[in-house]
Design a protein around this motif. Structure first.
Motif, PDB file in Angstrom:
ATOM      1  N   LEU A 177     -18.214  28.028  28.502  1.00  0.00           N
ATOM      2  CA  LEU A 177     -18.607  26.761  29.114  1.00  0.00           C
ATOM      3  C   LEU A 177     -20.067  26.768  29.532  1.00  0.00           C
ATOM      4  O   LEU A 177     -20.797  25.783  29.319  1.00  0.00           O
ATOM      5  CB  LEU A 177     -17.709  26.473  30.323  1.00  0.00           C
ATOM      6  N   VAL A 178     -20.523  27.866  30.118  1.00  0.00           N
ATOM      7  CA  VAL A 178     -21.918  27.960  30.547  1.00  0.00           C
ATOM      8  C   VAL A 178     -22.857  27.771  29.370  1.00  0.00           C
ATOM      9  O   VAL A 178     -23.815  26.972  29.429  1.00  0.00           O
ATOM     10  CB  VAL A 178     -22.192  29.319  31.232  1.00  0.00           C
ATOM     11  N   LYS A 179     -22.640  28.495  28.297  1.00  0.00           N
ATOM     12  CA  LYS A 179     -23.600  28.494  27.201  1.00  0.00           C
ATOM     13  C   LYS A 179     -23.602  27.182  26.432  1.00  0.00           C
ATOM     14  O   LYS A 179     -24.652  26.736  25.946  1.00  0.00           O
ATOM     15  CB  LYS A 179     -23.331  29.680  26.268  1.00  0.00           C
ATOM     16  N   VAL A 180     -22.447  26.543  26.319  1.00  0.00           N
ATOM     17  CA  VAL A 180     -22.408  25.222  25.685  1.00  0.00           C
ATOM     18  C   VAL A 180     -23.051  24.182  26.595  1.00  0.00           C
ATOM     19  O   VAL A 180     -23.780  23.294  26.134  1.00  0.00           O
ATOM     20  CB  VAL A 180     -20.967  24.835  25.330  1.00  0.00           C
ATOM     21  N   ALA A 181     -22.814  24.278  27.895  1.00  0.00           N
ATOM     22  CA  ALA A 181     -23.405  23.337  28.845  1.00  0.00           C
ATOM     23  C   ALA A 181     -24.928  23.395  28.802  1.00  0.00           C
ATOM     24  O   ALA A 181     -25.608  22.360  28.884  1.00  0.00           O
ATOM     25  CB  ALA A 181     -22.904  23.629  30.255  1.00  0.00           C
ATOM     26  N   VAL A 182     -25.476  24.595  28.674  1.00  0.00           N
ATOM     27  CA  VAL A 182     -26.927  24.753  28.620  1.00  0.00           C
ATOM     28  C   VAL A 182     -27.499  24.042  27.390  1.00  0.00           C
ATOM     29  O   VAL A 182     -28.569  23.414  27.447  1.00  0.00           O
ATOM     30  CB  VAL A 182     -27.309  26.244  28.633  1.00  0.00           C
ATOM     31  N   GLN A 183     -26.791  24.113  26.276  1.00  0.00           N
ATOM     32  CA  GLN A 183     -27.248  23.410  25.083  1.00  0.00           C
ATOM     33  C   GLN A 183     -27.245  21.898  25.310  1.00  0.00           C
ATOM     34  O   GLN A 183     -28.166  21.187  24.891  1.00  0.00           O
ATOM     35  CB  GLN A 183     -26.347  23.774  23.897  1.00  0.00           C
ATOM     36  N   ARG A 184     -26.225  21.415  25.998  1.00  0.00           N
ATOM     37  CA  ARG A 184     -26.159  19.993  26.299  1.00  0.00           C
ATOM     38  C   ARG A 184     -27.277  19.592  27.266  1.00  0.00           C
ATOM     39  O   ARG A 184     -27.828  18.487  27.184  1.00  0.00           O
ATOM     40  CB  ARG A 184     -24.790  19.657  26.902  1.00  0.00           C
ATOM     41  N   MET A 185     -27.607  20.475  28.186  1.00  0.00           N
ATOM     42  CA  MET A 185     -28.699  20.208  29.121  1.00  0.00           C
ATOM     43  C   MET A 185     -30.035  20.048  28.378  1.00  0.00           C
ATOM     44  O   MET A 185     -30.862  19.208  28.749  1.00  0.00           O
ATOM     45  CB  MET A 185     -28.789  21.328  30.148  1.00  0.00           C
ATOM     46  N   ALA A 186     -30.237  20.833  27.353  1.00  0.00           N
ATOM     47  CA  ALA A 186     -31.454  20.697  26.553  1.00  0.00           C
ATOM     48  C   ALA A 186     -31.480  19.344  25.853  1.00  0.00           C
ATOM     49  O   ALA A 186     -32.523  18.670  25.813  1.00  0.00           O
ATOM     50  CB  ALA A 186     -31.543  21.821  25.526  1.00  0.00           C
ATOM     51  N   LEU A 187     -30.341  18.929  25.327  1.00  0.00           N
ATOM     52  CA  LEU A 187     -30.254  17.630  24.652  1.00  0.00           C
ATOM     53  C   LEU A 187     -30.554  16.498  25.632  1.00  0.00           C
ATOM     54  O   LEU A 187     -31.302  15.567  25.321  1.00  0.00           O
ATOM     55  CB  LEU A 187     -28.861  17.467  24.054  1.00  0.00           C
ATOM     56  N   ALA A 188     -29.975  16.580  26.825  1.00  0.00           N
ATOM     57  CA  ALA A 188     -30.177  15.534  27.825  1.00  0.00           C
ATOM     58  C   ALA A 188     -31.626  15.476  28.289  1.00  0.00           C
ATOM     59  O   ALA A 188     -32.226  14.388  28.404  1.00  0.00           O
ATOM     60  CB  ALA A 188     -29.245  15.768  29.010  1.00  0.00           C
ATOM     61  N   GLN A 189     -32.207  16.639  28.573  1.00  0.00           N
ATOM     62  CA  GLN A 189     -33.595  16.657  29.025  1.00  0.00           C
ATOM     63  C   GLN A 189     -34.542  16.182  27.932  1.00  0.00           C
ATOM     64  O   GLN A 189     -35.555  15.531  28.222  1.00  0.00           O
ATOM     65  CB  GLN A 189     -33.977  18.069  29.490  1.00  0.00           C
ATOM     66  N   ALA A 190     -34.218  16.485  26.682  1.00  0.00           N
ATOM     67  CA  ALA A 190     -35.055  16.013  25.579  1.00  0.00           C
ATOM     68  C   ALA A 190     -35.127  14.493  25.579  1.00  0.00           C
ATOM     69  O   ALA A 190     -36.207  13.901  25.419  1.00  0.00           O
ATOM     70  CB  ALA A 190     -34.496  16.520  24.251  1.00  0.00           C
ATOM     71  N   ALA A 191     -33.969  13.842  25.779  1.00  0.00           N
ATOM     72  CA  ALA A 191     -33.936  12.378  25.786  1.00  0.00           C
ATOM     73  C   ALA A 191     -34.738  11.814  26.953  1.00  0.00           C
ATOM     74  O   ALA A 191     -35.454  10.814  26.810  1.00  0.00           O
ATOM     75  CB  ALA A 191     -32.487  11.898  25.850  1.00  0.00           C
ATOM     76  N   GLU A 192     -34.634  12.453  28.122  1.00  0.00           N
ATOM     77  CA  GLU A 192     -35.316  11.943  29.305  1.00  0.00           C
ATOM     78  C   GLU A 192     -36.814  12.241  29.302  1.00  0.00           C
ATOM     79  O   GLU A 192     -37.603  11.486  29.889  1.00  0.00           O
ATOM     80  CB  GLU A 192     -34.655  12.520  30.552  1.00  0.00           C
ATOM     81  N   LEU A 193     -37.199  13.328  28.631  1.00  0.00           N
ATOM     82  CA  LEU A 193     -38.602  13.723  28.616  1.00  0.00           C
ATOM     83  C   LEU A 193     -39.404  13.057  27.500  1.00  0.00           C
ATOM     84  O   LEU A 193     -40.633  12.935  27.600  1.00  0.00           O
ATOM     85  CB  LEU A 193     -38.720  15.239  28.475  1.00  0.00           C
ATOM     86  N   ARG A 194     -38.718  12.637  26.457  1.00  0.00           N
ATOM     87  CA  ARG A 194     -39.413  12.112  25.282  1.00  0.00           C
ATOM     88  C   ARG A 194     -40.383  10.978  25.632  1.00  0.00           C
ATOM     89  O   ARG A 194     -41.531  10.961  25.132  1.00  0.00           O
ATOM     90  CB  ARG A 194     -38.384  11.664  24.241  1.00  0.00           C
ATOM     91  N   PRO A 195     -40.015  10.006  26.479  1.00  0.00           N
ATOM     92  CA  PRO A 195     -40.977   8.943  26.813  1.00  0.00           C
ATOM     93  C   PRO A 195     -42.218   9.442  27.558  1.00  0.00           C
ATOM     94  O   PRO A 195     -43.224   8.740  27.628  1.00  0.00           O
ATOM     95  CB  PRO A 195     -40.151   8.004  27.712  1.00  0.00           C
TER      96      PRO A 195
END
Length: 305
Positions: A177-195
């Motif tokens: 769960l930890v390691k999959v969650a971290v991958q999802r965190m990268a995806l989420a931050q990518a979307a929020e940081l892109r602008p």
């Protein structure tokens, strides 16, 4: 890449040992100022009870050509993380690279045991160490990071997206769960940081020859091949410097945004950027693990490094 991060500031959260230490050193080798954080200092050890310290990491960063700054931080403590980011802002006014490598949960692993047979307290501790720490650190650090265009966030994980699409029963519910969650965190931050002109990715090393792993096999970095007698698939292992070089390559890539939101492996990035491990090889661990180890084939790294 040496000197190409001169004037840039990096925070490697969880830089006491292993991948975090190597990432800090390689960013320093490229000229960065690197804040190396962790819970173990020369005066105090974390629950991991390992001898490596953040002061040693900072010294290695400086010796490599950067500027290493050790700061003891428990990344579960909001006030400590807030103070760290405020200090970086005061001293440098910018943050260009954030590496979330905080972990420390290996001592709680319960191999090959289902959820109901594991310690709930230890499992929840793993979630806090591997997920909460990353969220807390990004929460406080990202406002500083987006102050300048081109910022990079790296979430350190274990396993590619393809490999982690299947449940990893050997490591169990909480670690998976930890390691999959971290991958999802990268995806989420990518979307929020892109602008804001910033990029976030997740990166996984392969079978890492960390200090703890070497100790577990009773070998050193110079004698690691002696471990093949007990675990033949260790032939695909890589030094921590390999993933450190992967992060340094990302940090100097002006087109790093092409990777935004993806989970990348050190082996794949070595093929793209052309760097090697310390022995001159390019171990592609996750391709090997998928095609050789998990299929029951005899250990043979030919064609994979």
């Amino acid at each position: 890449m040496q000197g190409s991060l001169t004037g840039k500031v990096a925070l490697v959260a969880g830089a006491t040992r292993g991948a975090g230490r190597a990432i800090a050193v390689e960013l320093g080798r490229s000229g960065a100022t690197v804040y190396a954080t962790g819970r173990t200092t020369r005066d105090q050890r974390s629950e991991m009870n390992r001898p490596e310290t953040i002061e040693e990491t900072a010294e290695l960063v400086t010796a490599a050509g950067g500027t290493g700054i050790p700061v003891r931080v428990d990344h579960l403590e909001r006030d400590e993380v807030r103070a760290l980011v405020e200090r970086i802002g005061t001293e440098h006014g910018r943050l260009d690279v954030l590496v979330n490598d905080i972990w420390g949960g290996d001592i709680f692993l319960a191999w090959d045991r289902p959820l109901w047979e594991q310690s709930l307290d230890k499992g929840l501790r793993m979630l806090r160490l591997g997920i909460d720490t990353h969220a807390i650190t990004s929460h406080y650090a990202l406002p500083l990071l987006i102050g300048e265009p081109g910022g990079l966030v790296v979430e350190m994980t274990d396993g590619t997206s393809e490999f982690n699409a299947h449940y990893r029963a050997d490591v169990g519910f909480f670690y998976d769960l930890v390691k999959v969650a971290v991958q999802r965190m990268a995806l989420a931050q990518a979307a929020e940081l892109r602008p804001h002109g910033a990029t976030a990715v997740a990166v996984t090393p392969g079978w890492l020859r960390s200090e703890a792993m070497l100790d577990g096999f009773g070998v050193t970095e110079d004698t690691w091949r002696d471990a093949l007698s007990s675990q033949p698939h260790f032939c695909i292992s890589e030094s921590p410097a390999f993933v450190g070089r992967a992060i340094a390559a990302l940090a100097v890539d002006p087109d790093v945004a092409r990777w935004s939101g993806q989970t990348l492996s050190s082996g794949h990035l070595a093929q793209v950027y052309g760097f090697t491990d310390t022995d001159g090889s390019r171990p592609d661990a996750w391709r090997y693990i998928t095609e050789v180890q998990t299929t029951g084939k005899p250990a043979d790294a030919t064609g994979y490094r």
